[in-house]
Design an enzyme around this catalytic site. Structure first.
Site, PDB file in Angstrom:
ATOM      1  N   ASN A 221      16.517   1.055  -3.105  1.00 55.87           N
ATOM      2  CA  ASN A 221      17.350   0.896  -4.148  1.00 55.87           C
ATOM      3  C   ASN A 221      18.225   2.950  -4.090  1.00 55.87           C
ATOM      4  O   ASN A 221      17.771   3.523  -3.015  1.00 55.87           O
ATOM      5  CB  ASN A 221      17.421   1.147  -5.635  1.00 55.87           C
ATOM      6  CG  ASN A 221      16.396   1.712  -5.831  1.00 55.87           C
ATOM      7  OD1 ASN A 221      16.248   3.008  -5.840  1.00 55.87           O
ATOM      8  ND2 ASN A 221      15.462   1.281  -7.125  1.00 55.87           N
ATOM      9  N   LYS A 299       7.483  -5.331  13.860  1.00 56.57           N
ATOM     10  CA  LYS A 299       8.893  -5.710  13.763  1.00 56.57           C
ATOM     11  C   LYS A 299       8.792  -6.583  13.716  1.00 56.57           C
ATOM     12  O   LYS A 299       8.657  -7.597  14.008  1.00 56.57           O
ATOM     13  CB  LYS A 299       9.697  -4.850  14.071  1.00 56.57           C
ATOM     14  CG  LYS A 299      10.868  -5.039  13.923  1.00 56.57           C
ATOM     15  CD  LYS A 299      11.564  -3.956  15.199  1.00 56.57           C
ATOM     16  CE  LYS A 299      13.646  -4.334  14.863  1.00 56.57           C
ATOM     17  NZ  LYS A 299      14.339  -3.651  15.802  1.00 56.57           N
ATOM     18  N   PRO A 317       4.240  -4.422  -9.664  1.00 55.76           N
ATOM     19  CA  PRO A 317       3.699  -4.156 -11.310  1.00 55.76           C
ATOM     20  C   PRO A 317       4.748  -3.116 -12.427  1.00 55.76           C
ATOM     21  O   PRO A 317       5.651  -2.201 -11.571  1.00 55.76           O
ATOM     22  CB  PRO A 317       2.126  -3.101 -10.873  1.00 55.76           C
ATOM     23  CG  PRO A 317       3.195  -2.243  -9.640  1.00 55.76           C
ATOM     24  CD  PRO A 317       3.444  -3.599  -8.837  1.00 55.76           C
ATOM     25  N   ILE A 319       5.572  -0.746 -14.092  1.00 57.16           N
ATOM     26  CA  ILE A 319       4.628   1.161 -14.046  1.00 57.16           C
ATOM     27  C   ILE A 319       4.733   0.736 -15.644  1.00 57.16           C
ATOM     28  O   ILE A 319       4.044   1.539 -16.450  1.00 57.16           O
ATOM     29  CB  ILE A 319       5.302   1.817 -13.099  1.00 57.16           C
ATOM     30  CG1 ILE A 319       4.471   1.290 -12.073  1.00 57.16           C
ATOM     31  CG2 ILE A 319       4.234   3.302 -14.108  1.00 57.16           C
ATOM     32  CD1 ILE A 319       5.638   2.019 -11.351  1.00 57.16           C
ATOM     33  N   LYS A 351      14.506  -3.969 -23.740  1.00 56.88           N
ATOM     34  CA  LYS A 351      13.242  -3.061 -22.950  1.00 56.88           C
ATOM     35  C   LYS A 351      12.307  -2.491 -23.758  1.00 56.88           C
ATOM     36  O   LYS A 351      11.404  -2.622 -23.025  1.00 56.88           O
ATOM     37  CB  LYS A 351      13.783  -2.205 -21.469  1.00 56.88           C
ATOM     38  CG  LYS A 351      13.687  -1.249 -20.992  1.00 56.88           C
ATOM     39  CD  LYS A 351      14.313  -1.081 -19.594  1.00 56.88           C
ATOM     40  CE  LYS A 351      13.021  -0.451 -18.375  1.00 56.88           C
ATOM     41  NZ  LYS A 351      13.816  -0.080 -17.387  1.00 56.88           N
ATOM     42  N   LYS A 355       8.179  -3.337 -23.568  1.00 59.84           N
ATOM     43  CA  LYS A 355       7.815  -2.318 -23.081  1.00 59.84           C
ATOM     44  C   LYS A 355       6.582  -1.284 -23.622  1.00 59.84           C
ATOM     45  O   LYS A 355       6.097  -0.695 -23.442  1.00 59.84           O
ATOM     46  CB  LYS A 355       8.408  -1.775 -21.576  1.00 59.84           C
ATOM     47  CG  LYS A 355       9.420  -3.569 -20.808  1.00 59.84           C
ATOM     48  CD  LYS A 355       9.730  -2.599 -19.718  1.00 59.84           C
ATOM     49  CE  LYS A 355      10.394  -3.369 -18.711  1.00 59.84           C
ATOM     50  NZ  LYS A 355      10.284  -2.802 -16.783  1.00 59.84           N
TER      51      LYS A 355
END
Length: 419
Positions: A221, A299, A317, A319, A351, A355
């Site tokens: 990103n 590749k 995962p 985190i 969130k 979490k």
């Protein structure tokens, strides 16, 4: 940042030395004084005359120059600059730096300097990944040496992977970050002066993660890591012992911070778990949500007609949720980030609850905001008590404000006042 800073540039014997004239041009364009030290190996790739013409200063090559050494010239050289930069930093000079060897002008200067040192590694991918180089880099980072790069890509030897020296603009950015004056702490008026974090351990994550598709391609990103790195530096400035787990970024390691460099989300989670226990944890990294189920060993080639390969993705995962889960090693204060493009507060609060985080730092990362990868941020701090809207600030100021808020909350918990 203020112009006119003094850079001692050590150029060693790597093919990437061909990029150094451009780096000198960029530094001189910002009115920095550049003084070059050229090793015998470096002189095989770039001439002293070229460096002298571009830097408009003498180029130093010989430790045993009688005129200079009668005045301990190597000591003066090592301490007259504001920053020492080694570019390209070959495996050889990194090994000698780690071992404390001083057998030429460059290594003698590095051993004698009391100024910050920035290295830009450049070498073959196998050399960069070799256990000796990994150990040497860990030693240098632990001693406070700053690092920019290396980048990934095709090298002069035609191998592919990490080891390419960062491009001159990225090295300039790292230099600017190290030389920039630290802003005064910015805190909300109601906070007052921030308590000390001496004796506290804070875990911080920063940057993106790179999830490999094959040896060349990866999922990533646009995160620059600026905010996470600034938070780590601000916490260290308040006296905390900080462990920064960083994905791939083109930023120098913050001074006084223990940095663990990782590539993938799985590596980042493992590094975070190893860093526990901690009093607080700040998860500023932009972790990729997915990775490919099976990384290709070779590749991936284009199919006839250009049909793209089918990539099966699996979740990475979580985190934040893993570290915030109830248990004996859960930090007393767990803070996540929510980079959203719409319905920001709704997603942030969801969130936080989902979490088990204590706080969520929410921000708007729509392209028009200029925040993702930019130098400024505008956040809202979402807690169980409500929402605090902060003004748009540069990321250093946001970091110092958040660090002060963390220090105040931990101090309140210690006295039983709670947040």
């Amino acid at each position: 940042m203020p112009a006119g800073r003094r850079i001692l540039l050590i150029v060693t014997g790597g093919i990437a030395a061909f990029k150094i004239p451009e780096l000198i041009r960029l530094l001189r364009r910002e009115d920095h004084a550049v003084r070059c030290v050229l090793t015998a190996g470096g002189a095989q790739f770039v001439t002293p005359l070229t460096l002298q013409a571009l830097s408009e200063d003498r180029v130093y090559t010989d430790l045993f120059s009688l005129t200079d050494e009668s005045e301990m010239g190597h000591i003066q050289l090592s301490r007259s600059a504001d920053l020492v930069v080694v570019a390209p930093a070959t495996a050889d000079i990194l090994a000698r730096m780690a071992a404390g060897i001083a057998n030429d002008l460059a290594t003698t200067l590095l051993l004698a300097t009391d100024k910050p040192v920035l290295v830009a590694p450049a070498m073959n991918v196998r050399m960069w990944l070799h256990a000796a180089t990994v150990a040497n880099m860990a030693t240098l980072r632990a001693r406070g040496v700053h690092v920019v790069g290396p980048d990934e890509g095709v090298m002069a030897c035609n191998e592919v992977g990490p080891g390419r020296m960062s491009e001159p603009p990225a090295i300039l950015q790292a230099i600017d970050a190290l030389l920039a004056p630290r802003p005064a702490p910015v805190v909300a008026p109601e906070q007052g002066a921030a308590p000390s974090l001496a004796g506290r351990h804070v875990l911080v994550t920063s940057g993106p993660t790179h999830e490999p598709i094959d040896p060349v391609r990866y999922i990533a990103n646009r995160s620059s890591g600026r905010q996470g790195h600034a938070i780590a530096a601000a916490l260290a400035g308040l006296g905390a012992r900080v462990t920064l787990v960083s994905g791939p970024v083109a930023l120098p390691d913050p001074a006084g911070v223990t940095v663990r460099h990782v590539e993938t989300a799985q590596q980042m989670l493992a590094a975070c778990q190893t860093a526990l226990p901690a009093d607080a944890a700040v998860f500023a990294a932009a972790v990729a949500d997915w990775r490919v189920a099976h990384e290709a060993a070779l590749k991936l080639k284009k199919k006839p007609g250009g049909t793209p390969p089918e990539l099966a993705l699996v979740p990475n995962p979580d985190i934040l949720a893993a570290i915030a889960a109830p248990g004996p090693q859960r930090p007393r204060l767990v803070i996540g980030f929510a980079a959203e493009t719409h319905e920001i507060l709704m997603h942030a609060e969801g969130k936080r609850q989902r979490k088990n985080a204590d706080w969520i730092v929410a921000n708007d990362v729509r392209p028009e905001s200029g925040i993702m990868g930019g130098t400024e941020n505008q956040v809202q701090l979402v807690t169980a008590a409500g929402v605090e809207a902060w003004p748009r600030l540069d990321k250093d100021a946001v970091a110092q404000r958040l660090a002060a808020r963390i220090a105040t909350a931990l101090a309140a918990q210690a006295t039983g006042a709670g947040d």
